[in-house]
Scaffold this motif. Structure first.
Motif, PDB file in Angstrom:
ATOM      1  N   LEU A  18       0.820  -1.209   0.000  1.00  0.00           N
ATOM      2  CA  LEU A  18       0.000   0.000   0.000  1.00  0.00           C
ATOM      3  C   LEU A  18       0.859   1.267   0.000  1.00  0.00           C
ATOM      4  N   ARG A  19       1.981   1.260   0.724  1.00  0.00           N
ATOM      5  CA  ARG A  19       2.799   2.477   0.804  1.00  0.00           C
ATOM      6  C   ARG A  19       3.497   2.774  -0.520  1.00  0.00           C
ATOM      7  N   ASN A  20       3.655   1.768  -1.373  1.00  0.00           N
ATOM      8  CA  ASN A  20       4.261   1.979  -2.684  1.00  0.00           C
ATOM      9  C   ASN A  20       3.236   2.380  -3.735  1.00  0.00           C
ATOM     10  N   THR A  21       2.003   2.588  -3.292  1.00  0.00           N
ATOM     11  CA  THR A  21       0.923   3.003  -4.185  1.00  0.00           C
ATOM     12  C   THR A  21       0.583   4.455  -3.891  1.00  0.00           C
ATOM     13  N   LYS A  22       0.738   5.304  -4.879  1.00  0.00           N
ATOM     14  CA  LYS A  22       0.450   6.728  -4.709  1.00  0.00           C
ATOM     15  C   LYS A  22      -1.024   6.977  -4.965  1.00  0.00           C
ATOM     16  N   THR A  23      -1.742   7.439  -3.946  1.00  0.00           N
ATOM     17  CA  THR A  23      -3.190   7.662  -4.066  1.00  0.00           C
ATOM     18  C   THR A  23      -3.567   9.134  -4.165  1.00  0.00           C
ATOM     19  N   LEU A  24      -2.670  10.032  -3.753  1.00  0.00           N
ATOM     20  CA  LEU A  24      -2.954  11.468  -3.778  1.00  0.00           C
ATOM     21  C   LEU A  24      -1.701  12.231  -4.193  1.00  0.00           C
ATOM     22  N   ASN A  25      -1.914  13.385  -4.816  1.00  0.00           N
ATOM     23  CA  ASN A  25      -0.828  14.329  -5.047  1.00  0.00           C
ATOM     24  C   ASN A  25      -0.833  15.313  -3.888  1.00  0.00           C
ATOM     25  N   HIS A  26       0.149  15.196  -3.000  1.00  0.00           N
ATOM     26  CA  HIS A  26       0.140  15.992  -1.774  1.00  0.00           C
ATOM     27  C   HIS A  26       0.698  17.387  -2.029  1.00  0.00           C
ATOM     28  N   ALA A  27      -0.029  18.366  -1.525  1.00  0.00           N
ATOM     29  CA  ALA A  27       0.380  19.767  -1.584  1.00  0.00           C
ATOM     30  C   ALA A  27      -0.281  20.463  -0.409  1.00  0.00           C
ATOM     31  N   ASN A  28      -0.404  21.795  -0.475  1.00  0.00           N
ATOM     32  CA  ASN A  28      -1.085  22.527   0.586  1.00  0.00           C
ATOM     33  C   ASN A  28      -2.486  21.957   0.781  1.00  0.00           C
ATOM     34  N   VAL A  29      -3.172  21.677  -0.332  1.00  0.00           N
ATOM     35  CA  VAL A  29      -4.424  20.923  -0.323  1.00  0.00           C
ATOM     36  C   VAL A  29      -4.208  19.718  -1.231  1.00  0.00           C
TER      37      VAL A  29
ATOM     38  N   SER B 130     -12.156  19.600 -24.414  1.00  0.00           N
ATOM     39  CA  SER B 130     -12.310  18.784 -23.202  1.00  0.00           C
ATOM     40  C   SER B 130     -11.730  17.396 -23.413  1.00  0.00           C
ATOM     41  N   GLN B 131     -11.150  16.866 -22.355  1.00  0.00           N
ATOM     42  CA  GLN B 131     -10.635  15.503 -22.381  1.00  0.00           C
ATOM     43  C   GLN B 131     -11.130  14.788 -21.133  1.00  0.00           C
ATOM     44  N   PRO B 132     -11.882  13.688 -21.309  1.00  0.00           N
ATOM     45  CA  PRO B 132     -12.396  12.976 -20.126  1.00  0.00           C
ATOM     46  C   PRO B 132     -11.259  12.420 -19.287  1.00  0.00           C
ATOM     47  N   MET B 133     -11.414  12.544 -17.969  1.00  0.00           N
ATOM     48  CA  MET B 133     -10.396  12.067 -17.032  1.00  0.00           C
ATOM     49  C   MET B 133     -11.007  11.005 -16.124  1.00  0.00           C
ATOM     50  N   TYR B 134     -10.153  10.204 -15.514  1.00  0.00           N
ATOM     51  CA  TYR B 134     -10.625   9.237 -14.532  1.00  0.00           C
ATOM     52  C   TYR B 134      -9.697   9.261 -13.329  1.00  0.00           C
ATOM     53  N   MET B 135     -10.289   9.021 -12.163  1.00  0.00           N
ATOM     54  CA  MET B 135      -9.506   8.979 -10.933  1.00  0.00           C
ATOM     55  C   MET B 135      -8.783   7.644 -10.840  1.00  0.00           C
ATOM     56  N   SER B 136      -7.535   7.689 -10.400  1.00  0.00           N
ATOM     57  CA  SER B 136      -6.751   6.461 -10.376  1.00  0.00           C
ATOM     58  C   SER B 136      -5.691   6.546  -9.292  1.00  0.00           C
ATOM     59  N   VAL B 137      -4.810   5.573  -9.280  1.00  0.00           N
ATOM     60  CA  VAL B 137      -3.632   5.574  -8.411  1.00  0.00           C
ATOM     61  C   VAL B 137      -2.419   5.314  -9.298  1.00  0.00           C
ATOM     62  N   GLU B 138      -1.244   5.563  -8.764  1.00  0.00           N
ATOM     63  CA  GLU B 138      -0.008   5.357  -9.509  1.00  0.00           C
ATOM     64  C   GLU B 138       1.014   4.669  -8.617  1.00  0.00           C
ATOM     65  N   GLU B 139       2.048   4.148  -9.253  1.00  0.00           N
ATOM     66  CA  GLU B 139       3.164   3.596  -8.494  1.00  0.00           C
ATOM     67  C   GLU B 139       4.018   4.748  -7.967  1.00  0.00           C
ATOM     68  N   GLU B 140       4.538   4.599  -6.762  1.00  0.00           N
ATOM     69  CA  GLU B 140       5.477   5.580  -6.236  1.00  0.00           C
ATOM     70  C   GLU B 140       6.786   5.514  -7.037  1.00  0.00           C
ATOM     71  N   SER B 141       7.510   6.611  -7.040  1.00  0.00           N
ATOM     72  CA  SER B 141       8.761   6.653  -7.810  1.00  0.00           C
ATOM     73  C   SER B 141       9.815   5.707  -7.241  1.00  0.00           C
ATOM     74  N   THR B 142       9.808   5.535  -5.911  1.00  0.00           N
ATOM     75  CA  THR B 142      10.751   4.610  -5.267  1.00  0.00           C
ATOM     76  C   THR B 142       9.970   3.468  -4.640  1.00  0.00           C
ATOM     77  N   ILE B 143      10.284   2.236  -5.057  1.00  0.00           N
ATOM     78  CA  ILE B 143       9.604   1.053  -4.538  1.00  0.00           C
ATOM     79  C   ILE B 143      10.505   0.387  -3.499  1.00  0.00           C
ATOM     80  N   GLU B 144       9.952   0.191  -2.290  1.00  0.00           N
ATOM     81  CA  GLU B 144      10.747  -0.436  -1.241  1.00  0.00           C
ATOM     82  C   GLU B 144       9.827  -1.078  -0.217  1.00  0.00           C
ATOM     83  N   ASP B 145      10.370  -2.064   0.517  1.00  0.00           N
ATOM     84  CA  ASP B 145       9.607  -2.725   1.571  1.00  0.00           C
ATOM     85  C   ASP B 145       9.513  -1.812   2.785  1.00  0.00           C
TER      86      ASP B 145
END
Length: 575
Positions: A9-20, A246-261
């Motif tokens: 789960l930690r190697n799965t990016k679910t949000l783009n973190h910023a001020n919000v 317009s370009q349709p978008m979908y919500m998704s997740v991505e792999e983190e840039s660094t994969i580790e246990d």
């Protein structure tokens, strides 16, 4: 097992973190013609942005994040500070040191502190500098205390103003420190108004001051012609952004840039890390499936295969039980979120096994399982009780009748919109109104099905809140099913409900080929799922009066009649 799953789960990016923080949106493929048009527009926008960046770059005034390693002396970033209270991370203003800065959210004044305690290499005098990102919402008087060999000294900083040293730091003066003595910079939000920022503290040996500083770029002024070009390009860019295809978008997740246990947190302490835990699954479920995890992928694919594996009995049983719960009002295992030793046993274990097997055999098609269940005799039973049944099985665990159920919040909303004649049944498309910047005080005024109403943690529709909608911040397998006074008052007095009753009355009265008796039969059938009884028809006909009455009072009576139907028990409950 906990850390093995956490590694996936930690190697799965679910949000783009910023001020919000924002969810991850990815583009759906476009047809060839539209794809070429979109690429051409993107190229035009990129060219305008590049030209703007080139012209604006001549000012040299924009600060960018600065790594602490590029600064002389000892630099402590905000991540190294010892804090009390919750400080929010941010990267909104780009003049920060390191990976970002933190702020007190303008909350809990007097309850938040940050202590910077360096490890100084030697005794001596140091110039102490404090970094912050300025802004109009910042505090004009932040107390910062330097604690050294000569005692304590508090300096007040106006964080609305741009820092005087390279636009990043202000000097807290020269102070004497001893290597084994007290050395600390304390920041507190006590007595402050506005947002308090902490970014970094620099301890610069006195003999190095003036020798080495952060790299400066002398600002250059744009010529009048360049300023004119910038204004023209900004207008052009704004126009291009308005005309963007317009370009349709979908919500998704991505792999983190660094994969580790994930490393074990000894005694649950994030600062006391043990050995890495290799990624894996729950060992209590014995299966002949032991994948090898790649160093380039999180392991989500392997986790999905493990969940849906034919040797894993739990997911199919849980999902089949959920489907039964949705249709019948109570699961075969009534603790829908707990199939463990502290949960209830199934009332019909063989039936649950059969449904789980059918679900897998039908390639996990929920639609196929739903179709099979709604065609059963059990689903079509009446909810009317009998004395013999109540005596033998008062909780209806053996399903001798259908459970009497109240409509959930979404079904109530759809039913009211359907009766009003305003329900939009179109499918797909965006859920959130264009231009929405925050979920606070969001105006829910859509006429689409509840499926397409946005679920915002800080701004749920009032109907959802009143009728036991699930908490958006939690996983909820079984909702509360209450019957309360606020629910009746909502259907009686809420302006939105009254408005829908008005719309329904207008729609009915606009059908000139119907008399009032037929109108009553039509609206009662739509509201209750059954035609009106003789006594109901008689009472309602008396209430609406003569068809020759004036238009305004006649519409008002029909609106009140429909509102009364909305507020009735027969409308809210399925028998």
């Amino acid at each position: 097992d906990y850390y093995a799953l956490a590694g996936i789960l930690r190697n799965t990016k679910t949000l783009n973190h910023a001020n919000v923080s924002k969810w991850i949106e990815l583009p759906l493929p476009l047809p060839p013609g539209r794809a070429d048009q979109f690429k051409k527009h993107q190229a035009t926008v990129a060219a305008v942005k590049a030209r703007l960046k080139s012209l604006k770059g001549t000012t040299g005034s924009a600060l960018t994040p600065l790594p602490p390693a590029q600064l002389p002396g000892i630099v402590m970033d905000d991540e190294q500070a010892m804090t009390t209270g919750i400080w929010m991370r941010s990267q909104f203003t780009k003049s920060y040191i390191g990976s970002g800065y933190r702020h007190d959210k303008n909350e809990q004044k007097g309850g938040k502190t940050a202590r910077f305690r360096p490890r100084l290499p030697r005794d001596g005098n140091y110039e102490v500098r404090f970094a912050y990102t300025p802004g109009s919402n910042r505090s004009p008087a932040v107390p910062v205390t330097v604690i050294g060999a000569d005692g304590r000294k508090t300096i007040t900083i106006n964080q609305k103003q741009t820092p005087s040293i390279d636009g990043r730091f202000v000097s807290l003066g020269r102070h004497r420190f001893q290597r084994n003595g007290p050395s600390e910079v304390l920041v507190t939000n006590a007595g402050t108004t506005g947002v308090v920022i902490i970014d970094a503290v620099q301890f610069l040996p006195a003999d190095e001051v003036g020798k080495t500083t952060a790299k400066k770029t002398a600002p250059k002024k744009n010529s009048a012609s360049q300023k004119k070009q910038i204004r023209s390009l900004e207008r052009q860019l704004k126009q291009l952004q308005k005309q963007a295809p317009s370009q349709p978008m979908y919500m998704s997740v991505e792999e983190e840039s660094t994969i580790e246990d994930t490393r074990v947190h000894v005694r649950g302490n994030v600062h006391n890390l043990g050995a890495p835990a290799p990624r894996g699954f729950l060992q209590v479920i014995q299966m002949d499936y032991r994948p090898t995890f790649s160093g380039k992928e999180s392991g989500r694919r392997e986790l999905g295969r493990w969940i849906a594996h034919h040797d894993n009995p739990l997911p199919a049983r849980v999902l089949a039980n959920r489907v039964w719960h949705w249709l019948f009002g109570a699961g075969l295992v009534r603790t829908t979120d707990n199939f463990g030793t502290t949960g209830e046993l199934p009332s019909h274990p063989k039936l649950l096994d059969y449904l789980a097997t059918r679900l897998v055999d039908q390639e996990w098609s929920i639609k196929s399982l739903l179709r099979e269940l709604v065609c059963t005799r059990t689903y079509r039973l009446s909810s009317r009780p009998s004395s013999s049944g109540m005596a033998r099985d008062p909780e209806n665990r053996l399903l001798w009748r259908m459970n009497r159920r109240r409509l959930d919040a979404e079904s109530l909303l759809d039913a009211i919109l359907s009766i009003s004649g305003r329900l939009r049944t179109d499918m797909g498309g965006p859920q959130i109104r264009t231009g929405t910047a925050t979920d606070y005080n969001y105006l829910h005024d859509s006429n689409r099905r509840a499926l397409y109403w946005p679920v915002l943690r800080n701004s749920l529709p009032e109907l959802f809140r009143v009728f036991d909608f699930a908490n958006p911040s939690m996983v909820t397998g079984r909702r509360e099913n209450s019957s309360t006074t606020p629910q009746a008052l909502f259907l009686m007095n809420n302006p939105w409900v009254l408005q829908q009753a008005d719309y329904a009355a207008e729609s009915l009265l606009d059908l000139p080929h119907l008399d009032d008796a037929r109108r009553i039969q039509l609206v009662v059938t739509a509201a209750f799922g059954r035609p009106p009884t003789g006594s109901e028809s008689e009472s309602l006909l008396v209430f609406v009066g003569s068809e020759n009455d004036d238009k305004t009072p006649r519409k008002q009576k029909w609106s009140q009649l429909i509102q009364a139907l909305f507020g009735s028990v027969d409308f809210r409950y399925v028998r």
